[in-house]
Design an enzyme around this catalytic site. Sequence first.
Site: not given
Length: 483
Positions: A124, A215, A241
Site C-alpha cells: 500500500n 498488509d 488485512e
Amino acid sequence: MPSCRPLAAVLSAVVLATLTTTVATVATPSQAATAGPKTVIANLFEWNWTSVASECSSFLGPRGYGYVQVSPPQEHVRGQEWWVAYQPVSYRIESRKGTRAQFQSMVSACHAAGVKVIVDAVVNHMANTDKSGPGWAGSAWTHYDYPGTYQSQDFHHCGRNGNDDIVNYNDRYEVQNCELANLADLDTGATYVRDRLAGYLNDLLSLGVDGFRMDASKHMPAADIAALKARLSRSVYMVQEVIYGAGEPITPQEYTGNGDVHEFRYGKDLARVFRNERLAYLSNFGEGWGYIPSNVANVFVDNHDTQRDVPGTLTYRDNGIYALANAFMLAWPYGSPTVMSSYEFTDRNQGPPSDASGRTNNSTCFTGGWRCEHRWQAIANMVAFRNAVTGTGVVNWYDNGFQHIAFGRGSAGYITINDEDFAVTGRSYHTNMPAGRYCDVIHGEKSGTTCTGPVITVDATGWFRTDVAAHDAVAIHTGARIS
C-alpha cells in the site's frame, strides 16, 4: 455466577503452569503425524530467516502446522522499532532478518518440512518522513523518491487535512487516497505501480513463496488488489488485512472475492467473553455473530497490531487464559486460525531482540525475549486436534449457562473448557468418538503407545468421565488414541 475479574490474576499456580508448559522436545514425524489438511498458520513475528528455517524443520512441520507467516522481507528504513519492516525503501530481499540467499534457504527448509510460507506483503505504501538516510541495504530514498522504483507521480496526494494524512475513517476517499501515518501512499490504481508491485510479488513467488498477507488492504480498493492478483505468475493463498469499523463505508465483505480476510472482531470478542462474560455465549460463535463467512475468514486471538493497540486483547501476558482462548480457537470450526508467536516488549514501538546494528537476533525459544506461544503445550498440541477434526461439525454442545462449556467435532475430537473459579468434578461427557483410551492433549501428548499426561477412557456408548480444574481444559482427538 461468573464474576467480572482479571482472570490471569486468579489462575491457580498449578493450572497456569500446566497451560503455559512449553513443548521443548519434538516427537518423531511418525508420532506427530495427523490426519487431514494442515491449515494452522504460525505467525513467527520478526523472526530472522535462519531461525524460521530451523523452526520449520524442528517444530512446525513435525507438530502439524501447515503454514508459517513471516514478516516483510523487503529492504526497509533503518531503526530498532518493530514497524521499520513496514516502511519499504526498495524491493530488494535484504532486511534486518537476513539476505536473499538466507530467505530462499528458509523457504526450501520449510517446504522440506511440509510447511508452506506466507509473506507479509507491504504494497500500500513506502516510508514516511520520521526516518531518513539510506535503507537497510544502502538504497537512497526520500519520502516520494525511490530511485529506479517510484517518484512523486506514483503516489497519492489527496490534498486533505493539511498533511495528506487520514483523519476521517467514514470517508472512503480519505481512507484509500490519503496517507496512513504519513506513509507515502502508492497509487495502486496506476498501471505502472501495479506492474512494479506485481514484479516484487512474483520475485517472491520465484523463491518459492506460497502466499501473501496483504498488509493495509483496507487502504486500497478491492479492485486494486484483484488487479495485483491477476498479475501473479501462479495461484497463491491470499489473506487481506481489513479492520472492521462499525458504521464505516469500507467493509471486510468487499474483499472476500480476492481471498481470505482477517476477521478482527473475532479476537476482540473472544477476549471480552473470556475476561468478563460467559463462555456459554460462544455456542454460535462466528457467522452467528455477524462475522464474514467462515470459508473466507482468517482468525486469531491476537496479532502484532492488536497486542499493542487494542485494549483488552488477550496476549502472552495473560498466560493460562490466553492458552485457553487459543485452545478454543483451534477446536472451533469457524475460519482458518493463526497462532501468534511474540517477543517480549514493554513499549509499543519496541523492536525484536536485536544486536547494536539492528540485526535481528536468532530466536531461541523462552530465552532472550522470545515468548514462542506456538510452542506452549496447550496450543501446540491443539494444532494436531485441529488437523484431526478438519471437515467435521460441532456436536454434543454442552454449557452450564455460565463458564463451563464442552463440545465435540464429529467423531474425531472433543474438548471441555472450565473457566469457572472452581473445579468441575465428577461429571461425564458424551462424545461421538470410538471407544478407547486417549491422551488429554492439554496436559500431555501421545508418545508411542503411552501418554505423557492424563489418559481419558471413552466407553462403548461414547461417554467419558473427567475432572476439570478451574480455568483449565481437557481435550482428546483420534490422533491421540493409544488403544
